[in-house]
Design an enzyme around this catalytic site. Sequence first.
Site, PDB file in Angstrom:
ATOM      1  CB  SER A   8      -0.881   0.006   1.248  1.00 46.55           C
ATOM      2  OG  SER A   8      -1.336   1.314   1.477  1.00 46.55           O
ATOM      3  CG  HIS A  33      -3.985  -1.420  -1.184  1.00 49.25           C
ATOM      4  ND1 HIS A  33      -5.137  -2.165  -1.363  1.00 49.25           N
ATOM      5  CD2 HIS A  33      -4.243  -0.574  -0.165  1.00 49.25           C
ATOM      6  CE1 HIS A  33      -6.041  -1.774  -0.484  1.00 49.25           C
ATOM      7  NE2 HIS A  33      -5.529  -0.800   0.255  1.00 49.25           N
ATOM      8  CG  ASP A  35      -4.893   2.683   1.301  1.00 51.86           C
ATOM      9  OD1 ASP A  35      -5.894   1.949   1.242  1.00 51.86           O
ATOM     10  OD2 ASP A  35      -3.782   2.302   1.711  1.00 51.86           O
ATOM     11  CG  MET A  37      -7.663   7.543   3.010  1.00 52.16           C
ATOM     12  SD  MET A  37      -6.713   7.515   4.535  1.00 52.16           S
ATOM     13  CE  MET A  37      -6.088   5.839   4.504  1.00 52.16           C
ATOM     14  CG  HIS A  66      -9.172   0.522   0.333  1.00 51.15           C
ATOM     15  ND1 HIS A  66      -8.474   0.356   1.516  1.00 51.15           N
ATOM     16  CD2 HIS A  66     -10.484   0.522   0.686  1.00 51.15           C
ATOM     17  CE1 HIS A  66      -9.320   0.283   2.522  1.00 51.15           C
ATOM     18  NE2 HIS A  66     -10.553   0.385   2.056  1.00 51.15           N
ATOM     19  CG  MET A  68     -10.891   3.823   3.041  1.00 53.65           C
ATOM     20  SD  MET A  68      -9.228   3.681   3.734  1.00 53.65           S
ATOM     21  CE  MET A  68      -8.275   3.707   2.244  1.00 53.65           C
ATOM     22  CG  MET A 137     -11.184  -2.177   6.319  1.00 54.73           C
ATOM     23  SD  MET A 137      -9.836  -1.787   5.189  1.00 54.73           S
ATOM     24  CE  MET A 137      -8.659  -0.961   6.266  1.00 54.73           C
ATOM     25  CG  ASP A 175      -6.187  -2.579   3.567  1.00 58.49           C
ATOM     26  OD1 ASP A 175      -5.011  -2.440   3.942  1.00 58.49           O
ATOM     27  OD2 ASP A 175      -6.859  -1.665   3.047  1.00 58.49           O
TER      28      ASP A 175
HETATM   29  C1  DX5 Z   1      -5.662   1.793   6.146  1.00 60.13           C
HETATM   30  C2  DX5 Z   1      -5.317   1.440   4.709  1.00 60.13           C
HETATM   31  C3  DX5 Z   1      -4.352   0.331   4.571  1.00 60.13           C
HETATM   32  C4  DX5 Z   1      -2.987   0.632   5.171  1.00 60.13           C
HETATM   33  C5  DX5 Z   1      -2.319  -0.636   5.521  1.00 60.13           C
HETATM   34  O1  DX5 Z   1      -6.765   2.608   6.162  1.00 60.13           O
HETATM   35  O2  DX5 Z   1      -6.489   1.080   4.018  1.00 60.13           O
HETATM   36  O3  DX5 Z   1      -4.212  -0.039   3.206  1.00 60.13           O
HETATM   37  O4  DX5 Z   1      -2.149   1.355   4.291  1.00 60.13           O
HETATM   38  O5  DX5 Z   1      -1.126  -0.345   6.200  1.00 60.13           O
HETATM   39  P1  DX5 Z   1      -0.510  -1.372   7.265  1.00 60.13           P
HETATM   40  O6  DX5 Z   1      -0.195  -2.645   6.498  1.00 60.13           O
HETATM   41  O7  DX5 Z   1       0.703  -0.658   7.763  1.00 60.13           O
HETATM   42  O8  DX5 Z   1      -1.541  -1.590   8.317  1.00 60.13           O
HETATM   43 ZN    ZN Z   2      -6.301   0.092   2.034  1.00 64.38          ZN
END
Ligand code: DX5
Ligand code: ZN
Length: 218
Positions: A8, A33, A35, A37, A66, A68, A137, A175
């Site tokens: 990620s 991956h 993220d 947000m 992903h 969010m 998650m 994740d």
């Molecule tokens: C959290 C993200 C994850 C995060 C995972 O909200 O969706 O993808 O980057 O990071 P680690 O593996 O460090 O928990």
């Molecule tokens: Zn994620």
Amino acid sequence: MAVKVAPSILSGDFAKLGKEAERMEKAGADMIHCDVMDGVFVPNLTFGHKMVADIRKHVNIPLDVHLMIVNPEKYLDKYVQSGADRLSFHYEATKQAKDNLVSLKNSGVKAGLAICPDTPAEEIFHLLDFCDFIVVMGVHPGFSGQKYIPTTTEKIRVLHDEILRRKLKVEIEMDGGANESNVKSIASAGVKVMVSGSCAFNSPTPETVISDFRNSDQ
Ligand code: DX5
Ligand code: ZN
């Protein structure tokens, strides 16, 4: 069968995300991956579809995006156009999860539904027919480097059993919070894709982390 590993880029250097994605591809990642947000659904803000499109130019492996964000339906097309190969949004962030999944499938990307730690597996059983993958998650979404919530493993098992019982082709992606010590037990619950943020990016040898995660189901 080996677990696919998805580093990620949330844990990468945001001033050079293209290079960070390249670094993970060279270290053997199966996909990147990304993220997204919005500072509303989660208490953190990252980047939008232009960044995904720009990262797309740096690597050949699939992008696993992903979302969010609240009301993901407003932006799904933009992320499809940005070159996402797999696109997930949160069950908790929308009132039209089924329509979104159908529209993603029709767009030709893999359709994913993500669930937060407080959402029971059973709550999304009725949507499994419309999903290519579920993102379970292992932490409350928002930040990398958090501690894995141990009850996640049982939730993965429940989902995995239901998928097998109904003979569905739905992959489980995990994740958040995976590390070298817990990855084997998480994988044994039925995970096909393992996300790794801090573990892969903070390691001086990400190729070792990726290969250990890949073999975590053996
Ligand atoms: C959290 C993200 C994850 C995060 C995972 O909200 O969706 O993808 O980057 O990071 P680690 O593996 O460090 O928990
Ligand atoms: Zn994620």
